[in-house]
Design a protein around this motif. Sequence first.
Motif, PDB file in Angstrom:
ATOM      1  N   LEU A 185       0.853  -1.182   0.000  1.00 50.42           N
ATOM      2  CA  LEU A 185       0.000   0.000   0.000  1.00 50.42           C
ATOM      3  C   LEU A 185       0.888   1.230   0.000  1.00 50.42           C
ATOM      4  N   ALA A 186       0.787   2.044  -1.060  1.00 52.25           N
ATOM      5  CA  ALA A 186       1.685   3.196  -1.187  1.00 52.25           C
ATOM      6  C   ALA A 186       0.988   4.314  -1.935  1.00 52.25           C
ATOM      7  N   SER A 187       1.690   5.437  -2.054  1.00 58.83           N
ATOM      8  CA  SER A 187       1.136   6.623  -2.704  1.00 58.83           C
ATOM      9  C   SER A 187       2.181   7.264  -3.600  1.00 58.83           C
ATOM     10  N   ASP A 188       1.827   7.425  -4.863  1.00 55.58           N
ATOM     11  CA  ASP A 188       2.647   8.139  -5.832  1.00 55.58           C
ATOM     12  C   ASP A 188       1.751   8.378  -7.044  1.00 55.58           C
ATOM     13  N   GLY A 189       2.220   9.184  -7.971  1.00 53.43           N
ATOM     14  CA  GLY A 189       1.425   9.446  -9.162  1.00 53.43           C
ATOM     15  C   GLY A 189       0.201  10.293  -8.852  1.00 53.43           C
ATOM     16  N   PRO A 190      -0.628  10.544  -9.860  1.00 47.54           N
ATOM     17  CA  PRO A 190      -1.788  11.418  -9.684  1.00 47.54           C
ATOM     18  C   PRO A 190      -3.101  10.666  -9.518  1.00 47.54           C
ATOM     19  N   ARG A 191      -4.057  11.360  -8.903  1.00 43.87           N
ATOM     20  CA  ARG A 191      -5.453  10.940  -8.956  1.00 43.87           C
ATOM     21  C   ARG A 191      -5.955  11.051 -10.395  1.00 43.87           C
ATOM     22  N   LEU A 192      -7.175  10.575 -10.591  1.00 44.41           N
ATOM     23  CA  LEU A 192      -7.826  10.780 -11.881  1.00 44.41           C
ATOM     24  C   LEU A 192      -7.954  12.266 -12.172  1.00 44.41           C
ATOM     25  N   ASP A 193      -8.393  13.042 -11.196  1.00 44.58           N
ATOM     26  CA  ASP A 193      -8.441  14.493 -11.274  1.00 44.58           C
ATOM     27  C   ASP A 193      -8.443  15.026  -9.843  1.00 44.58           C
ATOM     28  N   GLU A 263     -13.269  -7.108 -17.760  1.00 46.46           N
ATOM     29  CA  GLU A 263     -13.235  -6.516 -16.421  1.00 46.46           C
ATOM     30  C   GLU A 263     -12.562  -5.147 -16.427  1.00 46.46           C
ATOM     31  N   ILE A 264     -11.593  -4.944 -17.331  1.00 48.66           N
ATOM     32  CA  ILE A 264     -10.961  -3.635 -17.440  1.00 48.66           C
ATOM     33  C   ILE A 264     -11.927  -2.648 -18.094  1.00 48.66           C
ATOM     34  N   ARG A 265     -12.609  -3.075 -19.126  1.00 50.28           N
ATOM     35  CA  ARG A 265     -13.600  -2.213 -19.780  1.00 50.28           C
ATOM     36  C   ARG A 265     -14.691  -1.792 -18.788  1.00 50.28           C
ATOM     37  N   GLU A 266     -15.123  -2.752 -17.973  1.00 49.59           N
ATOM     38  CA  GLU A 266     -16.161  -2.446 -16.988  1.00 49.59           C
ATOM     39  C   GLU A 266     -15.649  -1.470 -15.938  1.00 49.59           C
ATOM     40  N   ALA A 267     -14.418  -1.678 -15.478  1.00 53.75           N
ATOM     41  CA  ALA A 267     -13.856  -0.789 -14.458  1.00 53.75           C
ATOM     42  C   ALA A 267     -13.728   0.639 -14.963  1.00 53.75           C
ATOM     43  N   LEU A 268     -13.517   0.818 -16.275  1.00 56.18           N
ATOM     44  CA  LEU A 268     -13.292   2.146 -16.841  1.00 56.18           C
ATOM     45  C   LEU A 268     -14.560   2.761 -17.433  1.00 56.18           C
ATOM     46  N   ALA A 269     -15.674   2.060 -17.313  1.00 56.52           N
ATOM     47  CA  ALA A 269     -16.896   2.499 -17.995  1.00 56.52           C
ATOM     48  C   ALA A 269     -17.339   3.896 -17.592  1.00 56.52           C
ATOM     49  N   ASP A 270     -17.187   4.246 -16.320  1.00 58.86           N
ATOM     50  CA  ASP A 270     -17.654   5.550 -15.841  1.00 58.86           C
ATOM     51  C   ASP A 270     -16.520   6.540 -15.596  1.00 58.86           C
ATOM     52  N   VAL A 271     -15.326   6.191 -16.054  1.00 63.93           N
ATOM     53  CA  VAL A 271     -14.166   7.055 -15.802  1.00 63.93           C
ATOM     54  C   VAL A 271     -14.077   8.128 -16.886  1.00 63.93           C
ATOM     55  N   ARG A 272     -14.047   9.360 -16.455  1.00 69.50           N
ATOM     56  CA  ARG A 272     -13.897  10.492 -17.371  1.00 69.50           C
ATOM     57  C   ARG A 272     -12.521  11.110 -17.172  1.00 69.50           C
ATOM     58  N   VAL A 273     -11.757  11.197 -18.231  1.00 72.96           N
ATOM     59  CA  VAL A 273     -10.394  11.731 -18.132  1.00 72.96           C
ATOM     60  C   VAL A 273     -10.381  13.202 -18.517  1.00 72.96           C
ATOM     61  N   ALA A 274      -9.284  13.882 -18.136  1.00 75.97           N
ATOM     62  CA  ALA A 274      -9.085  15.302 -18.471  1.00 75.97           C
ATOM     63  C   ALA A 274     -10.278  16.144 -18.018  1.00 75.97           C
ATOM     64  N   ALA A 275     -10.675  15.958 -16.748  1.00 76.41           N
ATOM     65  CA  ALA A 275     -11.869  16.637 -16.245  1.00 76.41           C
ATOM     66  C   ALA A 275     -11.554  17.818 -15.338  1.00 76.41           C
ATOM     67  N   SER A 276     -10.265  18.113 -15.127  1.00 81.10           N
ATOM     68  CA  SER A 276      -9.908  19.226 -14.251  1.00 81.10           C
ATOM     69  C   SER A 276      -9.884  20.535 -15.025  1.00 81.10           C
ATOM     70  N   PRO A 277     -10.201  21.646 -14.375  1.00 81.70           N
ATOM     71  CA  PRO A 277     -10.106  22.947 -15.056  1.00 81.70           C
ATOM     72  C   PRO A 277      -8.706  23.168 -15.614  1.00 81.70           C
ATOM     73  N   GLY A 278      -8.637  23.617 -16.853  1.00 84.13           N
ATOM     74  CA  GLY A 278      -7.351  23.876 -17.495  1.00 84.13           C
ATOM     75  C   GLY A 278      -6.775  22.693 -18.235  1.00 84.13           C
ATOM     76  N   ASP A 279      -7.346  21.494 -18.074  1.00 78.92           N
ATOM     77  CA  ASP A 279      -6.853  20.329 -18.805  1.00 78.92           C
ATOM     78  C   ASP A 279      -7.152  20.479 -20.301  1.00 78.92           C
ATOM     79  N   PRO A 280      -6.249  20.038 -21.166  1.00 74.63           N
ATOM     80  CA  PRO A 280      -6.565  20.039 -22.598  1.00 74.63           C
ATOM     81  C   PRO A 280      -7.680  19.051 -22.900  1.00 74.63           C
ATOM     82  N   VAL A 281      -8.408  19.295 -23.969  1.00 78.09           N
ATOM     83  CA  VAL A 281      -9.515  18.421 -24.371  1.00 78.09           C
ATOM     84  C   VAL A 281      -8.963  17.302 -25.249  1.00 78.09           C
ATOM     85  N   PRO A 282      -9.245  16.027 -24.923  1.00 77.32           N
ATOM     86  CA  PRO A 282      -8.783  14.933 -25.780  1.00 77.32           C
ATOM     87  C   PRO A 282      -9.255  15.126 -27.214  1.00 77.32           C
ATOM     88  N   ASP A 283      -8.376  14.855 -28.165  1.00 79.62           N
ATOM     89  CA  ASP A 283      -8.686  15.075 -29.571  1.00 79.62           C
ATOM     90  C   ASP A 283      -9.519  13.944 -30.141  1.00 79.62           C
TER      91      ASP A 283
END
Length: 471
Positions: A185-193, A263-283
Amino acid sequence: MLSEKIRRNAESYVDSGGFRDELARLVSYPTESATAEGRVAIKAYLDEVLTPALTELGCTVTEHANPDPAGGPFLVGTRVESADRPTVLCYGHADVVEGLGQQWSDGRDPWRLTVDGDRWYGRGAADNKGQHLVNLAALRLLLAEHGELGFNLTMLFETGEEIGSPGLAEFAAAHRELLAADLFLASDGPRLDAATPTLFLGSRGGLGIELDVDLRTDSYHSGNWGGLLRNPATTLAGAVSSLVDGHGRIRVPELLPPELPDEIREALADVRVAASPGDPVPDDGWGEPGLTPAERLYGWNTLEVLALGAADVDRPVNAIPGRAKAVLQLRYVAGTDVDRAGELIASHLAEHGYPTVDVSITGRFAASRTDVDGPWPRWARALLEEATGGNVAVLPNIGGSLPNFVFTDVLGMPALWLPHSYPGCLQHAPDEHLLAPIAREGIVLAATLFDAIGHPTTDHPLPTLGREDAR
């Protein structure tokens, strides 16, 4: 469930300025692993910061030499409460990237914590000093409240993560008994947003690829020799496009994962990326067709061109250059076989008419993940959702790379990563910062998981202790 008293104490530690002041001290050590001066600071950080912090937790602390001369030492703290209690292995890294002091905005000093509202600026504030401080603080709070943790604790700190973790896998393999645990159990990298508490279970791997078209020593006049001499820049452009097309789609089947599991597709079904203010919009229309942005980022492979050049693009002359080079990077998920990547790429290029392109693999980082449907991820998700009211993202892996494989593959344990940063933190760049609200919430969430390990309830019993769900 975490008691209201511990939650209040965790939040008060941030609100009162205690966490900020402690982080300021940690940031003041210029622990750059890529410089000689930084390695001196790393030694001081181990001796003056981490060793006392681990000793305060009742740990026996030992420093270990790195089996790889390119890397620095490892620090291990162990607290054994009872042989019949679970053991948790935690991790952090003491080193940071180059400070880049002249490039920070508004005269900020990378080695001095600067507060601007909820943003706390300083090198290492997010990567990784602020993150391992969150976990140390959570453990201190639990120990103060209960007089025990309720589990055995091993904490491993490395000093070369920012230069590729040299020697970490070898050290782990040689010290399996010392580092043996039921859970990592550790912490590094970013949250989703910034707003979404996140649990991730591994990391994509990274493969550095260099293409070199070195045809001749001299450059020749494009009018006198154009159409007669092979142009290495044109050749290189064609070679790159045969590997990844102009829409970001990988053209080499062997560089793709075998599938996107359900199972990976299901886990990511509701995940929205680049949702923070100032994030670039996925092309639109970029990357593998038929996949959502989350699936492309967390469940698939990408081949990116990092650098591409021939001659002097800012001051071109009327001549055919003699040489052209490109640097590419493959980010790949677990299940992708990259052992023969260099050979496969060279063969693919030759088949497509580019045998003059030399291919070199310049570095690699293994991909790994814990089973998204495994008992420990399910356990952690339930606790975090209860603590946050359900606003939790669970990712099979992050898009970037971490030495997760050391813990899942070398040591054979399930891995949970609870990040306390966000994608816009500017880690590795000028103006790196930690968000105070994430630190505040992070201590509560870390304490929630640690406390549930040490003091399980009928609502949240511990999974069967073992390592069968790591892969």
